[in-house]
Design a protein around this motif. Sequence first.
Motif, mmCIF file in Angstrom:
data_model
loop_
_atom_site.group_PDB
_atom_site.id
_atom_site.type_symbol
_atom_site.label_atom_id
_atom_site.label_comp_id
_atom_site.label_asym_id
_atom_site.label_seq_id
_atom_site.Cartn_x
_atom_site.Cartn_y
_atom_site.Cartn_z
ATOM 1 N N HIS A 21 0.791 -3.383 4.773
ATOM 2 C CA HIS A 21 -0.569 -3.943 4.809
ATOM 3 C C HIS A 21 -1.285 -3.578 6.112
ATOM 4 N N PHE A 55 0.831 -1.207 0.000
ATOM 5 C CA PHE A 55 0.000 0.000 0.000
ATOM 6 C C PHE A 55 0.863 1.254 0.000
ATOM 7 N N GLN A 87 -2.563 -0.090 5.736
ATOM 8 C CA GLN A 87 -3.744 -0.062 4.880
ATOM 9 C C GLN A 87 -4.987 -0.544 5.629
ATOM 10 N N ARG A 128 -8.260 1.729 6.545
ATOM 11 C CA ARG A 128 -9.592 1.308 6.127
ATOM 12 C C ARG A 128 -10.551 1.258 7.314
#
Length: 259
Positions: free
Chosen positions: A77, A45, A80, A84
């Motif tokens: 990750h 990411f 990310q 989110r």
Amino acid sequence: YRDDDDINDVASMAGVNLNEESARIMATNSDLVGTQIQSCKDEPFLAAIPLHKRILETAKKLGITDVPAEVVTFISHATQNRLRTVIEKVTVITQHRMESYKDDEWYEQATDVRSQLKFFEQLERLEKQRKDEQEREILLKAAKSRSRQEDPEQARLKQKAKEMQQQELAQMRQRDANLTALAAIGPRKKRKLDSPGLLTIGGEGLAVSGGGQAGVGTPSSRQYARQKITRVNLRDFIFYMEQERETSHSLLLYRALLK
């Protein structure tokens, strides 16, 4: 049917032909038959090189000199996933804030702050109007006075009354000029958005063509609804930080409250 059917052959007893069903399934999913599914490439990411440098700078302070590439990918990750999660929670908070319960039958309105503010504004307007009327009467009385010996206060009131009368006369002339201009212009024409031959798609008007051809605004054309935009402000993010255990007592929350 055969004379000697097998009682365990449930498909034959139910009248189902397995060959026809298999052929129908193969025809339906023909695009999936023979395809190969492969795992996609693991793309980080965040940019790997700057992230690796930043991790090495932090690791050297702790006595670590080597950080493998797998650690960089794992941290990317994790970032990310964390981002989110934050966006999803803040979005839910924003949607709750924008939700209206006026038309919900399970809720009844207890107070209406907007109506109360309008009432107070109306009271202030009436009070100001009453004071202006009193001041106007005083000025008019001072202007009509015929005393020979006038003190400076009386002269000031007369001058102020004269200025007030001139201002009222200018306002009346401006109002008459505006009415004359509106009468000369004529009645206001309807806007194109108000015309009956108009389609409204997502808040935007598209004109319908008069001929038989299907134009941009004809019902046969595809209509794309505008995607609803959720706007997150700083107050929503502050509320999210106050609810989270990691950020409820953080310096970042303190700085956000000072803005």
